[in-house]
Design an enzyme around this catalytic site. Structure first.
Site, PDB file in Angstrom:
ATOM      1  CD  GLU A  90      -1.330  -3.655   9.279  1.00  0.00           C
ATOM      2  OE1 GLU A  90      -0.968  -2.468   9.160  1.00  0.00           O
ATOM      3  OE2 GLU A  90      -1.924  -4.282   8.386  1.00  0.00           O
TER       4      GLU A  90
ATOM      5  CG  HIS B 129      -1.896  -1.111   1.248  1.00  0.00           C
ATOM      6  ND1 HIS B 129      -2.207  -1.817   2.379  1.00  0.00           N
ATOM      7  CD2 HIS B 129      -2.650  -1.650   0.244  1.00  0.00           C
ATOM      8  CE1 HIS B 129      -3.106  -2.744   2.086  1.00  0.00           C
ATOM      9  NE2 HIS B 129      -3.390  -2.664   0.793  1.00  0.00           N
TER      10      HIS B 129
ATOM     11  CG  HIS C  43       0.977  -3.845   5.286  1.00  0.00           C
ATOM     12  ND1 HIS C  43       0.216  -3.461   4.213  1.00  0.00           N
ATOM     13  CD2 HIS C  43       1.505  -5.053   4.952  1.00  0.00           C
ATOM     14  CE1 HIS C  43       0.272  -4.381   3.263  1.00  0.00           C
ATOM     15  NE2 HIS C  43       1.058  -5.368   3.696  1.00  0.00           N
TER      16      HIS C  43
ATOM     17  CD  GLU D  20      -0.405   0.305   4.535  1.00  0.00           C
ATOM     18  OE1 GLU D  20       0.358  -0.676   4.634  1.00  0.00           O
ATOM     19  OE2 GLU D  20      -1.642   0.207   4.482  1.00  0.00           O
TER      20      GLU D  20
END
Length: 333
Positions: A215, A58, A151, A61
């Site tokens: 994450e 993405h 991410h 990010e």
């Protein structure tokens, strides 16, 4: 020929459509730029593992992109000796330039061949990334295979750093992987309950790699990240790349969750009854109507059940969130 200043990120942003192969030597190995954002590093001595580090799947990010780029600079400058094969992927150069999550369709829903069902610029990108990972793991011949897809989340979280473990389909979990996550500063692990089309699941299911989606905080623009908050994962990755060892810490320092339900947007009037800034892993009381539409509603069954990745700004039929429940580490002992 090599990338200027050993800066893969700068080269990628300046050359998002670069599709030539570039090869050069660095102290301790050889570098192969396979296409924009895809760099393979092979050590001179016999490698002990094969590692994929991906970020920027993405494009907005940015913290993990900067983290991975800094590791690449250290390796190419001869400041970090490499003892594993390493494939570095900055996944979506165009979205990185535009500062957006994706351009046409969510790239992290297109793996395991799912790209064949979609249209958009990400389709070709997913196809290329699958091929890069296949070629890399096909050449694996020693040690273990790893893929950590890094991410940052759209919203805040009760646990700033958390990992999503691929669905195992009955296979045993690796306690060493959980201990590595803990050493990386991960505060919670979420166990997936079904196959997915994410990048990390692709490497786990198709190539037999230890894998996770990790994450690392919340989305921020380039240059606004405090990378000191990622020092634990940086140090753990350095140990993996340099010593070919998995750092370890007690898993019980992390919270463990399992997915119990997937929320799916079933109509245009579908809504989640939560504030727009609600944090990931926020728990609810039993009986709370979490989601509703003209076609039905979702009611929380058990006190403490929580939501992760809530999002209704997507087409009908796509995932609007995950409902998760705390699990006890004793089940893995």
């Amino acid at each position: 020929m090599s990338i200027p200043n050993n800066d893969l990120l700068a080269f990628t942003l300046a050359n998002p459509s670069y599709d030539k192969t570039m090869m050069w030597s660095f102290r301790g190995g050889k570098a192969y730029l396979e296409r924009s954002g895809v760099l393979r590093l092979e050590p001179e001595q016999a490698p002990k593992h094969s590692v994929v580090l991906s970020a920027g799947i993405h494009g907005n990010e940015t913290a993990p992109i900067e983290l991975v780029n800094a590791l690449v600079q250290q390796i190419l400058a001869g400041e970090l000796e490499l003892n594993v094969r390493l494939l570095v992927i900055l996944g979506h150069p165009q979205a990185m330039i535009e500062g957006t999550r994706f351009c046409d369709v969510n790239l992290n829903r297109l793996f395991c061949g799912a790209w064949q069902r979609y249209e958009g610029m990400e389709v070709e990108l997913a196809k290329q990334l699958e091929a890069s990972v296949k070629n890399f793991f096909d050449a694996h011949h020693a040690g273990e295979k790893f893929h950590y897809d890094l991410h940052t989340a759209i919203r805040g979280s009760e646990y700033e750093k958390f990992a999503v473990h691929p669905f195992t389909n009955g296979k045993s979990y690796s306690l060493a992987q959980f201990a590595f996550h803990a050493a990386c500063g991960i505060e919670a692990v979420l166990l997936s309950h079904q196959p997915a089309t994410t990048f990390s699941y692709h490497s786990y299911a198709i190539h037999g790699a230890h894998a996770a989606t990790v994450e690392l905080g919340q989305v921020k623009p380039f240059g606004e990240n405090d990378l000191t908050r990622l020092s634990a994962i940086r140090d753990s990755l350095v140990a993996l790349l340099n010593k070919a060892e998995l750092a370890e810490k007690s898993v019980e320092e992390m919270k463990l969750f399992e997915v119990i339900d997937v929320l799916t947007k079933d109509s245009e009037d579908y809504q989640l009854n939560i504030p727009s800034d609600l944090k990931n892993f926020t728990g609810f009381e039993a009986g709370f109507v979490l989601a509703e539409s003209s076609l039905g509603q979702y009611v929380i069954e058990q006190e403490g059940d929580a939501i992760v990745f809530p999002n209704t700004q997507l087409p009908v039929g796509q995932r609007a969130g995950l409902v998760v429940r705390v699990k006890d580490w004793s089940e893995f002992q």
